[in-house]
Design an enzyme around this catalytic site. Structure first.
Site, mmCIF file in Angstrom:
data_model
loop_
_atom_site.group_PDB
_atom_site.id
_atom_site.type_symbol
_atom_site.label_atom_id
_atom_site.label_comp_id
_atom_site.label_asym_id
_atom_site.label_seq_id
_atom_site.Cartn_x
_atom_site.Cartn_y
_atom_site.Cartn_z
ATOM 1 N N ASN A 167 0.872 -1.175 0.000
ATOM 2 C CA ASN A 167 0.000 0.000 0.000
ATOM 3 C C ASN A 167 0.907 1.221 0.000
ATOM 4 O OD1 ASN A 167 -1.834 2.036 0.496
ATOM 5 N ND2 ASN A 167 -2.834 1.015 2.225
ATOM 6 N N ASP B 208 -5.751 14.041 14.375
ATOM 7 C CA ASP B 208 -5.781 12.736 15.025
ATOM 8 C C ASP B 208 -6.875 12.698 16.087
ATOM 9 O OD1 ASP B 208 -5.173 10.455 16.765
ATOM 10 O OD2 ASP B 208 -3.357 10.314 15.539
ATOM 11 N N LEU B 209 -7.781 11.754 15.911
ATOM 12 C CA LEU B 209 -8.942 11.701 16.785
ATOM 13 C C LEU B 209 -8.591 11.512 18.259
ATOM 14 C CD1 LEU B 209 -11.824 11.777 15.391
ATOM 15 C CD2 LEU B 209 -12.154 9.898 16.970
ATOM 16 N N ARG C 219 -2.146 -2.062 -3.810
ATOM 17 C CA ARG C 219 -3.378 -1.287 -3.690
ATOM 18 C C ARG C 219 -3.283 -0.118 -4.665
ATOM 19 N NH1 ARG C 219 -5.071 3.138 0.893
ATOM 20 N NH2 ARG C 219 -7.208 3.431 0.204
ATOM 21 N N LYS D 13 3.465 0.911 2.984
ATOM 22 C CA LYS D 13 3.124 -0.118 3.981
ATOM 23 C C LYS D 13 3.195 -1.476 3.311
ATOM 24 C CE LYS D 13 -0.309 2.823 6.191
ATOM 25 N NZ LYS D 13 -1.737 3.000 6.417
ATOM 26 N N GLU E 26 -7.124 -5.116 4.505
ATOM 27 C CA GLU E 26 -6.982 -4.871 3.064
ATOM 28 C C GLU E 26 -5.856 -5.737 2.495
ATOM 29 O OE1 GLU E 26 -6.951 -0.736 4.385
ATOM 30 O OE2 GLU E 26 -8.009 -0.176 2.552
ATOM 31 N N ARG F 134 -9.872 16.093 5.577
ATOM 32 C CA ARG F 134 -10.740 16.398 4.426
ATOM 33 C C ARG F 134 -12.119 16.874 4.889
ATOM 34 N NH1 ARG F 134 -9.507 10.695 1.476
ATOM 35 N NH2 ARG F 134 -7.590 10.527 2.671
ATOM 36 N N HIS G 62 -12.109 2.902 -0.783
ATOM 37 C CA HIS G 62 -12.003 1.949 0.336
ATOM 38 C C HIS G 62 -12.748 0.652 0.030
ATOM 39 C CE1 HIS G 62 -11.582 5.696 3.105
ATOM 40 N NE2 HIS G 62 -10.371 5.202 2.884
ATOM 41 N N GLU H 86 -12.344 0.992 14.701
ATOM 42 C CA GLU H 86 -11.927 -0.166 15.500
ATOM 43 C C GLU H 86 -11.565 0.218 16.925
ATOM 44 O OE1 GLU H 86 -8.739 -2.118 13.299
ATOM 45 O OE2 GLU H 86 -9.923 -1.970 11.467
ATOM 46 N N GLY I 248 -11.150 5.876 9.171
ATOM 47 C CA GLY I 248 -9.727 6.002 9.493
ATOM 48 C C GLY I 248 -9.360 7.455 9.331
ATOM 49 N N ASN I 249 -8.205 7.711 8.775
ATOM 50 C CA ASN I 249 -7.836 9.082 8.469
ATOM 51 C C ASN I 249 -8.736 9.566 7.326
ATOM 52 O OD1 ASN I 249 -6.352 11.356 8.745
ATOM 53 N ND2 ASN I 249 -4.783 10.664 7.310
ATOM 54 N N GLY I 250 -8.829 8.733 6.263
ATOM 55 C CA GLY I 250 -9.893 8.911 5.277
ATOM 56 C C GLY I 250 -11.087 8.090 5.780
HETATM 57 N N1 LIG Z 1 -7.191 4.442 20.178
HETATM 58 C C1 LIG Z 1 -7.696 5.283 19.270
HETATM 59 N N2 LIG Z 1 -8.717 6.093 19.582
HETATM 60 C C2 LIG Z 1 -9.222 6.954 18.685
HETATM 61 N N3 LIG Z 1 -8.762 7.060 17.426
HETATM 62 C C3 LIG Z 1 -7.741 6.284 17.066
HETATM 63 C C4 LIG Z 1 -7.157 5.338 17.948
HETATM 64 N N4 LIG Z 1 -6.161 4.704 17.288
HETATM 65 C C5 LIG Z 1 -6.125 5.224 16.033
HETATM 66 N N5 LIG Z 1 -7.063 6.174 15.902
HETATM 67 C C6 LIG Z 1 -7.350 7.007 14.722
HETATM 68 O O1 LIG Z 1 -7.179 6.267 13.524
HETATM 69 C C7 LIG Z 1 -6.684 7.148 12.508
HETATM 70 C C8 LIG Z 1 -5.886 6.363 11.485
HETATM 71 O O2 LIG Z 1 -6.692 5.357 10.934
HETATM 72 P P1 LIG Z 1 -6.146 4.416 9.766
HETATM 73 O O3 LIG Z 1 -7.242 3.499 9.400
HETATM 74 O O4 LIG Z 1 -4.858 3.811 10.192
HETATM 75 O O5 LIG Z 1 -5.939 5.505 8.651
HETATM 76 P P2 LIG Z 1 -5.174 5.504 7.251
HETATM 77 O O6 LIG Z 1 -5.174 4.089 6.733
HETATM 78 O O7 LIG Z 1 -6.029 6.406 6.426
HETATM 79 O O8 LIG Z 1 -3.817 6.051 7.522
HETATM 80 C C9 LIG Z 1 -5.824 8.160 13.255
HETATM 81 O O9 LIG Z 1 -5.920 9.411 12.656
HETATM 82 C C10 LIG Z 1 -6.428 8.190 14.639
HETATM 83 O O10 LIG Z 1 -7.220 9.338 14.738
HETATM 84 C C1 LIG Z 2 -9.186 6.481 -0.683
HETATM 85 C C2 LIG Z 2 -8.710 6.979 0.637
HETATM 86 O O1 LIG Z 2 -9.233 7.930 1.162
HETATM 87 O O2 LIG Z 2 -7.715 6.291 1.195
HETATM 88 P P1 LIG Z 2 -7.019 6.634 2.594
HETATM 89 O O3 LIG Z 2 -8.073 6.560 3.635
HETATM 90 O O4 LIG Z 2 -5.976 5.550 2.736
HETATM 91 O O5 LIG Z 2 -6.434 8.014 2.455
HETATM 92 MG MG LIG Z 3 -6.564 3.426 5.251
#
Ligand SMILES: Nc1ncnc2c1ncn2[C@@H]1O[C@H](COP(=O)(O)OP(=O)(O)O)[C@@H](O)[C@H]1O
Ligand SMILES: CC(=O)OP(=O)(O)O
Ligand SMILES: [Mg+2]
Length: 395
Positions: free
Chosen positions: A8, A281-282, A89, A15, A382, A239, A178, A332, A208-210
């Site tokens: 990825n 970051d949440l 990916r 990754k 994934e 975003r 996704h 999660e 997640g972040n997205g």
């Molecule tokens: N324990 C937690 N509590 C709340 N949010 C969390 C925790 N662990 C991770 N996160 C959130 O998950 C986000 C990342 O999610 P992830 O699915 O890894 O994103 P991406 O694949 O887009 O990089 C981080 O920005 C963070 O806000």
């Molecule tokens: C499509 C997309 O938003 O991917 P990511 O969450 O990994 O940024």
């Molecule tokens: Mg992701």
């Protein structure tokens, strides 16, 4: 038996996971970060321990070489000949790719063609593909598209209400992203609910972040919150999600910025980062909200309300729902987000059970035994989907 590398690639990171197939055993995983920046770093899991190494990694090709060297140096494999396939990916596959494909020059050209539709993601994916091809030219490589799972959406769902010409001329429509993750969790949900996917109406929340929310009816994606690009839908880390499009020219006029700069702000400086004023970051935002910070609390409320609304919308559009799924970093891990999203759905027949919500990163039900509509956490995977498709298409 074969060893498959799942990749990825992001703009400055890569990754990876090496899996033994078909056992789906993870031999190692990790990431290369800060490619092309100062202090680049490789993190790799060796016998369950995370090992960090710092090297000069000027570009993705160097990152791939470093990663492959480190597999043999750490004894994970004896020789690179052991790698039987690579699954990449790829975020945007346009309308061209409704399934994964074995990569050749023609496929690469096809991916390049739709690159401008996902400028944050596709160029990095292509660089990752080329870097592996340079180092392992004979090993079959497969592209797995985020958009593919959503190609089952009907016109009524994927067309925007703008002149039809633009769809025909420029491919302007909703694509959705996704998909690999939404597909994995929906298949897993069918197993956990012990019902065939064909009989289930599911709403999958990849947060997640997205972040994107998908309606899955009978195992097929029927609607999803992201759009032409991954900027649309719910509020995300950086975003904006959906906004009134008239804001763009208005902001251009007010700030003197170009359209591209405004879109960049919507992609990288908005969402939770823009609303909170301090972090995307949440975890940071939950902490600050917990300490009574009003702006952080408002940001959190906006974040969860949008997701709540999408669930209601998709339940209505499918004329019902059997289960709501939470996945990805926030889905999660954050009990607070899940609670705020799920509360108030009794009218739908979803009875949230607070006592089951104190879990992280593992499969779990979040509703009472009697609840007709279920909610559950399913950690996404994934990488295993990349490896499965690589085996399917390269053997
Ligand atoms: N324990 C937690 N509590 C709340 N949010 C969390 C925790 N662990 C991770 N996160 C959130 O998950 C986000 C990342 O999610 P992830 O699915 O890894 O994103 P991406 O694949 O887009 O990089 C981080 O920005 C963070 O806000
Ligand atoms: C499509 C997309 O938003 O991917 P990511 O969450 O990994 O940024
Ligand atoms: Mg992701």
């Amino acid at each position: 038996m074969s060893k498959i590398m799942a990749i990825n690639a992001g703009s400055s990171s890569l990754k990876f996971q090496l899996l033994n197939m078909p056992e789906e055993e993870v031999l190692t995983k990790g990431l290369v970060e800060r490619i092309g920046l100062d202090n680049p770093q490789l993190t790799i899991e060796v016998e369950g321990e995370k090992k960090k190494e710092t090297f000069s990694i000027p570009d993705h090709e160097a990152a791939v070489k470093k990663l492959l060297d480190s597999l043999t140096a750490n004894g994970i494999i004896q020789s690179l000949d052991e790698i039987d396939g690579i699954g990449h990916r790829v975020v945007h596959g346009g309308e061209k790719f409704s399934d994964s494909v074995l990569i050749n020059e023609e496929v690469l050209a096809g991916i390049e063609e739709v690159s401008e539709l996902a400028p944050l993601h596709n160029p990095a994916n292509i660089v990752g593909i080329r870097a592996f091809k340079e180092v392992l030219p004979e090993v079959p490589a497969v592209a797995v598209f985020d958009t593919a799972f959503h190609q089952t959406m009907e016109k009524e769902k994927y067309l925007y209400s703008i002149p039809y010409d633009y769809y025909e001329k420029y491919g302007i429509r909703k694509y959705g992203f996704h998909g690999t993750s939404h597909k994995y969790v929906s298949e897993r949900a069918a197993e956990l609910l012990d019902k065939p996917a064909e009989d289930l109406k599911l709403i999958s929340c990849h947060i997640g972040n997205g972040a994107s929310i998908t309606a899955i009816d009978g195992g097929k994606s029927v609607d999803t919150s992201m759009g032409f690009t991954p900027l649309a839908g719910v509020t995300m880390g950086t975003r904006s999600g959906n906004i009134d499009p008239a804001l763009i020219p208005y902001l251009m006029e007010k700030t003197g910025k170009e359209a591209g700069e405004i879109v960049n702000i919507l992609n990288k400086e908005s969402g939770m980062l823009g609303l909170s004023g301090f972090s995307s970051d949440l975890r940071d935002i939950e902490e600050k909200a917990g300490n009574g910070d009003e702006q952080a609390q408002t940001a959190l409320n906006i974040f969860t309300t949008r997701i709540h609304k999408y669930i209601g919308t998709y339940a209505a559009s499918m004329n019902g729902v059997d289960a709501v799924i939470f996945t990805a970093g926030v889905g999660e891990n954050s009990d607070k987000v899940r609670e705020k999203v799920l509360k108030g759905f009794e009218f739908l027949g979803l009875y949230f059970d607070e006592s089951k919500n104190n879990v992280r990163g593992q499969e779990a039900f979040l509703t009472t035994e009697e609840s007709p509509v279920k909610a559950l956490i399913i950690p996404t995977n994934e990488e295993v989907m990349l490896a499965r498709d690589t085996v399917r298409l390269s053997s």
